[in-house]
Design a protein around this motif. Structure first.
Motif, PDB file in Angstrom:
ATOM      1  N   LEU A 268       6.887  11.670   9.111  1.00  0.00           N
ATOM      2  CA  LEU A 268       5.802  11.963   8.162  1.00  0.00           C
ATOM      3  C   LEU A 268       6.340  12.074   6.739  1.00  0.00           C
ATOM      4  CD1 LEU A 268       3.746  14.524  10.287  1.00  0.00           C
ATOM      5  CD2 LEU A 268       3.133  12.159   9.748  1.00  0.00           C
ATOM      6  N   TYR A 269       7.500  12.720   6.598  1.00  0.00           N
ATOM      7  CA  TYR A 269       8.107  12.857   5.267  1.00  0.00           C
ATOM      8  C   TYR A 269       8.506  11.482   4.729  1.00  0.00           C
ATOM      9  CZ  TYR A 269      11.274  14.380   1.559  1.00  0.00           C
ATOM     10  OH  TYR A 269      11.887  14.565   0.344  1.00  0.00           O
ATOM     11  N   TYR A 270       9.095  10.649   5.608  1.00  0.00           N
ATOM     12  CA  TYR A 270       9.500   9.306   5.206  1.00  0.00           C
ATOM     13  C   TYR A 270       8.277   8.472   4.815  1.00  0.00           C
ATOM     14  CZ  TYR A 270      11.932   4.786   5.422  1.00  0.00           C
ATOM     15  OH  TYR A 270      12.470   3.546   5.120  1.00  0.00           O
ATOM     16  N   GLN A 271       7.223   8.588   5.607  1.00  0.00           N
ATOM     17  CA  GLN A 271       5.993   7.842   5.314  1.00  0.00           C
ATOM     18  C   GLN A 271       5.408   8.243   3.964  1.00  0.00           C
ATOM     19  OE1 GLN A 271       3.355   8.476   8.627  1.00  0.00           O
ATOM     20  NE2 GLN A 271       4.405   7.008   9.938  1.00  0.00           N
ATOM     21  N   ASP A 272       5.449   9.531   3.663  1.00  0.00           N
ATOM     22  CA  ASP A 272       4.931  10.007   2.373  1.00  0.00           C
ATOM     23  C   ASP A 272       5.724   9.398   1.226  1.00  0.00           C
ATOM     24  OD1 ASP A 272       3.016  11.521   3.620  1.00  0.00           O
ATOM     25  OD2 ASP A 272       4.134  13.410   3.505  1.00  0.00           O
ATOM     26  N   GLU A 273       7.062   9.369   1.390  1.00  0.00           N
ATOM     27  CA  GLU A 273       7.908   8.809   0.323  1.00  0.00           C
ATOM     28  C   GLU A 273       7.646   7.317   0.133  1.00  0.00           C
ATOM     29  OE1 GLU A 273      12.086  10.853  -0.200  1.00  0.00           O
ATOM     30  OE2 GLU A 273      11.784  10.380   1.916  1.00  0.00           O
ATOM     31  N   MET A 274       7.607   6.572   1.238  1.00  0.00           N
ATOM     32  CA  MET A 274       7.399   5.130   1.141  1.00  0.00           C
ATOM     33  C   MET A 274       5.983   4.788   0.685  1.00  0.00           C
ATOM     34  SD  MET A 274      10.236   3.535   1.755  1.00  0.00           S
ATOM     35  CE  MET A 274       9.871   1.863   2.279  1.00  0.00           C
ATOM     36  N   SER A 275       5.011   5.584   1.104  1.00  0.00           N
ATOM     37  CA  SER A 275       3.623   5.352   0.684  1.00  0.00           C
ATOM     38  C   SER A 275       3.458   5.583  -0.809  1.00  0.00           C
ATOM     39  CB  SER A 275       2.677   6.272   1.458  1.00  0.00           C
ATOM     40  OG  SER A 275       2.686   5.954   2.830  1.00  0.00           O
ATOM     41  N   GLU A 276       4.211   6.546  -1.323  1.00  0.00           N
ATOM     42  CA  GLU A 276       4.148   6.818  -2.762  1.00  0.00           C
ATOM     43  C   GLU A 276       4.716   5.653  -3.559  1.00  0.00           C
ATOM     44  OE1 GLU A 276       5.835  10.170  -5.897  1.00  0.00           O
ATOM     45  OE2 GLU A 276       5.620  10.694  -3.784  1.00  0.00           O
ATOM     46  N   ILE A 277       5.739   4.995  -3.015  1.00  0.00           N
ATOM     47  CA  ILE A 277       6.370   3.863  -3.712  1.00  0.00           C
ATOM     48  C   ILE A 277       5.547   2.586  -3.552  1.00  0.00           C
ATOM     49  CG2 ILE A 277       8.430   2.403  -3.846  1.00  0.00           C
ATOM     50  CD1 ILE A 277       9.990   4.798  -2.619  1.00  0.00           C
ATOM     51  N   LEU A 278       5.134   2.296  -2.326  1.00  0.00           N
ATOM     52  CA  LEU A 278       4.494   1.014  -2.016  1.00  0.00           C
ATOM     53  C   LEU A 278       2.976   1.067  -2.001  1.00  0.00           C
ATOM     54  CD1 LEU A 278       6.816   0.033   0.985  1.00  0.00           C
ATOM     55  CD2 LEU A 278       6.804  -1.084  -1.232  1.00  0.00           C
ATOM     56  N   GLY A 279       2.444   2.281  -1.817  1.00  0.00           N
ATOM     57  CA  GLY A 279       1.015   2.427  -1.549  1.00  0.00           C
ATOM     58  C   GLY A 279       0.820   2.564  -0.049  1.00  0.00           C
ATOM     59  N   ALA A 280      -0.089   3.450   0.340  1.00  0.00           N
ATOM     60  CA  ALA A 280      -0.246   3.782   1.764  1.00  0.00           C
ATOM     61  C   ALA A 280      -0.601   2.558   2.606  1.00  0.00           C
ATOM     62  CB  ALA A 280      -1.304   4.867   1.925  1.00  0.00           C
ATOM     63  N   ARG A 281      -1.528   1.727   2.119  1.00  0.00           N
ATOM     64  CA  ARG A 281      -1.963   0.569   2.908  1.00  0.00           C
ATOM     65  C   ARG A 281      -0.845  -0.455   3.082  1.00  0.00           C
ATOM     66  NH1 ARG A 281      -8.107  -1.024   0.884  1.00  0.00           N
ATOM     67  NH2 ARG A 281      -9.156   0.867   1.650  1.00  0.00           N
ATOM     68  N   VAL A 282      -0.123  -0.709   1.997  1.00  0.00           N
ATOM     69  CA  VAL A 282       0.963  -1.691   2.057  1.00  0.00           C
ATOM     70  C   VAL A 282       2.043  -1.226   3.028  1.00  0.00           C
ATOM     71  CG1 VAL A 282       2.854  -2.755   0.766  1.00  0.00           C
ATOM     72  CG2 VAL A 282       0.569  -2.607  -0.251  1.00  0.00           C
ATOM     73  N   TYR A 283       2.443   0.068   2.907  1.00  0.00           N
ATOM     74  CA  TYR A 283       3.490   0.573   3.791  1.00  0.00           C
ATOM     75  C   TYR A 283       3.037   0.530   5.247  1.00  0.00           C
ATOM     76  CZ  TYR A 283       6.628   3.616   6.303  1.00  0.00           C
ATOM     77  OH  TYR A 283       7.496   4.117   7.241  1.00  0.00           O
ATOM     78  N   GLU A 284       1.793   0.876   5.504  1.00  0.00           N
ATOM     79  CA  GLU A 284       1.271   0.860   6.873  1.00  0.00           C
ATOM     80  C   GLU A 284       1.318  -0.554   7.450  1.00  0.00           C
ATOM     81  OE1 GLU A 284      -0.163   2.926  10.191  1.00  0.00           O
ATOM     82  OE2 GLU A 284       0.538   3.679   8.262  1.00  0.00           O
ATOM     83  N   ARG A 285       0.964  -1.524   6.629  1.00  0.00           N
ATOM     84  CA  ARG A 285       0.984  -2.920   7.083  1.00  0.00           C
ATOM     85  C   ARG A 285       2.415  -3.375   7.397  1.00  0.00           C
ATOM     86  NH1 ARG A 285       2.010  -7.216   3.964  1.00  0.00           N
ATOM     87  NH2 ARG A 285       1.434  -6.135   2.039  1.00  0.00           N
ATOM     88  N   LEU A 286       3.342  -3.090   6.491  1.00  0.00           N
ATOM     89  CA  LEU A 286       4.731  -3.504   6.697  1.00  0.00           C
ATOM     90  C   LEU A 286       5.331  -2.835   7.923  1.00  0.00           C
ATOM     91  CD1 LEU A 286       6.088  -3.442   3.022  1.00  0.00           C
ATOM     92  CD2 LEU A 286       5.343  -5.426   4.342  1.00  0.00           C
TER      93      LEU A 286
END
Length: 701
Positions: free
Chosen positions: A465-483
């Motif tokens: 969850l912490y990693y997802q928050d960091e990556m979502s902040e950089i890439l955007g939640a939708r983009v990170y989820e797709r990747l």
């Protein structure tokens, strides 16, 4: 003679009565070897003992009672060949469990005959999608060749990425490639993991995270699982095999006769050398020499070159000339081959390793192969002799597990009842191997905490969850989820991916100019190559400047011969062995990081429209046309592909070509037609025979 046979049968029978079946089987195998060497038929009593010990394929029906003949027929199965084969008792046990739909993890000896069980399952159950994950590219092709001959008319057999699946498929991949089919296949009827012990970082620190990721993600889409490994005593409780029955089988079909000669050698190097020569000179036996390190391969090679004369074997001389012409005239392998020995390690070109194994299997080919651990990880070959030169596995000492895996290469069913093992260095202490499969932290950023919550701890969920928050902040939640859902990142290290993403986000200007890598002007590559290389310092097995120079010279791989490239690399002190090592690093490690960088820059630096897909493709295929690079995995070296291309028979630069359409072209041409249209050397023709043998089905021959 008859009295001796009866005495041995009496001993074996007493052992069976005392429930010591393993010892009884070992003594029986030695008795069968006695029969083989003296050209004796089995008596009804010998056949009866074969039945009692479960070695049903060894039964001689002409001299067997009706009970033994009945057993021989009952245990016959169709494995896709012209005639059914008889399984031994434990093979039949595993096949029954698989046909009943069970998930099983099996530890069985190297000589067990595990491939028969897989082939019989496919032939009987006729699944739509079979996924087989193997540890190496070499084992990928060996498995493909076996299954292609049996099932190519029913299945599309896929070993490379970017191939469109058919209605019925057999996928054979190393774990890194398998992930690419996560979203291309709705489900797998069965997922087979060969050498699954490599999921433990104790046995493969670098690649175990990617295998665990494959087991989790692809296992989630698999109806059934079948994991295979040798020499495992127990399987530690873990989330990856919790729904699987662990079966430990100590069922050998050959006997290993171990001679601990290191006690006599007593660290005397000269005596060790003389002992090796004595072993190789005794009779006309095939020998696998386990060297343990690359340096020891050189040491043993020098010993054999200095102590043996050239054999004047026509086939081996042709191979040596071919190596001299296409690789390097002063390479030690060219001199070694003339003396009947070859080399196997993980760095050689795939086709070159396969050709040597083929020559080792030929009665008039290579007699010895000097090897690192690649011989136990990469191929399923075996020999009458196995010689352990040193108790090493690279920099580390051998553990008991790997030691047993090495000596397990001795002997072969129906050919060498007894494998003769010569230990020239003190072996590791015997120990039980409990396989531990801890969850690798490196892959947490690539998992969905909801989908895989059954295999994750609370702490791991929190990290995700912490990693997802960091990556979502950089890439955007939708983009990170797709990747994340597409599993596009090649690196098994989620932290490295995050570090690259953060740097791109905070310092976008430092990533300017990556598109220069698509340019044919190599002078513009330097800064960007150093930028990528420095993301993983110390990962390239040479100086950074040397690696950059190598990549720039390798750009001409399709246009120049390897001797010509080596001439250009002389100022950087790069010889033929370094060439293999660095080319492998370019196509695997370097290309993987490049791909991750390209994925991130498309999302983070979107306004700059950077895309280095072209350069990613170049490096991943060693700057060869993609099909030419893939054909090397099928046993066709680039030199022969170049000849075919220059003769205008197949245009390998045609981007529309796929590996499967190219194989179709080869089959349509036929080997004799191809030989008439292209001028091949004598050894080119030997290689072509081997290549065509791996792309033809029985029906087409």
């Amino acid at each position: 003679m008859e009295e001796y046979i009866f005495e041995q049968c009496d001993i074996i029978n007493n052992l069976l009565t005392a429930n010591d079946e393993n010892t009884a089987r070992e003594k029986l195998i030695k008795l069968l070897d006695y029969h083989y060497n003296n050209h004796l038929s089995y008596t009804p009593l010998v056949n009866h003992l074969i039945r009692e010990t479960g070695l049903f394929p060894y039964l001689q029906t002409k001299t067997a009672s009706w009970e033994e003949r009945f057993i021989y027929e009952v245990f016959k199965v169709n494995i896709g060949e012209k005639e059914p084969i008889t399984l031994h008792r434990e093979q039949s046990l595993l096949l029954k469990k698989l046909l009943d739909g069970q998930n099983i993890a099996v530890s069985a000896p190297t000589s067990f005959g595990k491939s028969f069980v897989i082939d019989a399952f496919i032939k009987i159950r006729k699944p739509n999608n079979v996924l087989i994950i193997v540890p190496t590219i070499a084992l990928t092709d060996e498995t493909r060749r076996r299954l292609y001959k049996k099932f190519a008319n029913e299945y599309k057999i896929i070993t490379t990425t970017d191939v469109e699946p058919a209605e019925k498929n057999i996928f054979i991949f190393p774990q890194e490639r398998a992930i690419n089919y996560l979203d291309k296949v709705e489900f797998f009827d069965i997922m087979i993991i060969d050498e699954f012990y490599k999921a433990s970082r104790n046995f493969d620190k670098e690649r175990s995270p990617s295998l665990i990721k494959a087991i989790i993600k692809l296992g989630n889409k698999s109806k059934q699982k079948y994991f295979l490994a040798p020499n495992i005593s127990a399987l530690d409780e873990n989330p990856f095999t919790k729904d699987m029955e662990f079966i430990k089988l100590d069922f050998n079909t050959v006997f290993l006769e171990v001679r601990e000669l290191y006690k006599e050698i007593n660290k005397d190097e000269q005596k060790k050398t003389e002992t090796l020569i004595d072993i190789l000179n005794f009779k006309d036996r095939k020998s696998l020499i386990y060297a343990g390190t690359y340096a020891n391969i050189d040491t043993i090679s020098n010993i054999l070159i200095s102590r043996y004369r050239e054999k004047h074997n026509k086939k081996l001389n042709q191979f040596a000339d071919w190596l001299s012409k296409n690789y390097s005239y002063n390479w030690s392998l060219t001199h070694l081959v003339k003396r009947g020995s070859g080399i196997h390690n993980g760095r050689l070109h795939r086709s070159l390793s396969q050709i040597q194994v083929r020559l080792f299997e030929d009665s008039d080919g290579l007699h010895n192969i000097i090897s690192t651990s690649s011989i136990i990880e990469g191929v399923n070959t075996s020999a009458e002799n196995v010689i352990l030169w040193m108790n090493k596995n690279g920099r580390s000492s051998l553990n008991d597990f790997t030691y047993r895996n090495i000596i397990g290469r001795g002997g072969r069913m129906f050919k060498h009842f007894i494998g003769k093992i010569y230990i020239l260095d003190k072996p590791p202490l015997s120990e039980q191997t409990q396989l531990d499969l801890p969850f690798p932290e490196e892959i947490l950023g690539d998992l969905d905490e909801k989908l895989y919550q059954n295999v994750l701890t609370k702490e791991q969920v929190a990290k995700i969850l912490y990693y997802q928050d960091e990556m979502s902040e950089i890439l955007g939640a939708r983009v990170y989820e797709r990747l994340k859902n597409e599993s596009v990142f090649q690196s098994s290290n989620a932290e490295l991916v995050k570090e690259i993403a953060i740097d791109m986000s905070l310092n976008p200007e430092s990533w300017n100019g990556l598109s220069y890598l698509n340019s044919s002007n190599r002078d513009k590559w330097d800064d960007n190559l150093y930028k990528i290389i420095n993301l993983k310092p110390g990962n390239w097995e040479t100086y950074n400047s040397t690696f950059v120079a190598f990549i720039k010279v390798l750009r001409d791989n399709w246009f120049k011969s390897i001797p010509e490239l080596l001439k250009e690399l002389e100022p950087y002190d790069i010889g033929i062995d370094d060439f293999f090592k660095l080319e492998r690093n370019v196509t695997y490690k370097f290309a993987s990081i490049l791909k991750d960088v390209n994925i991130l820059q498309k999302e983070i630096l979107r306004n700059k429209n950077y895309d280095i897909s072209r350069f990613v493709s170049w490096t991943s295929h060693a700057f060869l046309p993609s099909v030419v690079f893939q054909l090397e995995e099928y046993g066709l070296p680039r030199m022969i592909s170049k000849k075919i291309h220059k003769s205008n028979v197949i245009d390998f630069t045609n981007n529309a070509l796929t590996i499967h359409s190219t194989i179709d072209i080869f089959n349509e041409l036929g080997i004799e037609n191809l030989r008439q249209r292209v001028e091949f050397d004598d050894f080119d023709n030997y290689i072509l025979d081997y290549f065509y043998d791996g792309i033809n089905t029985n029906e087409k021959k």
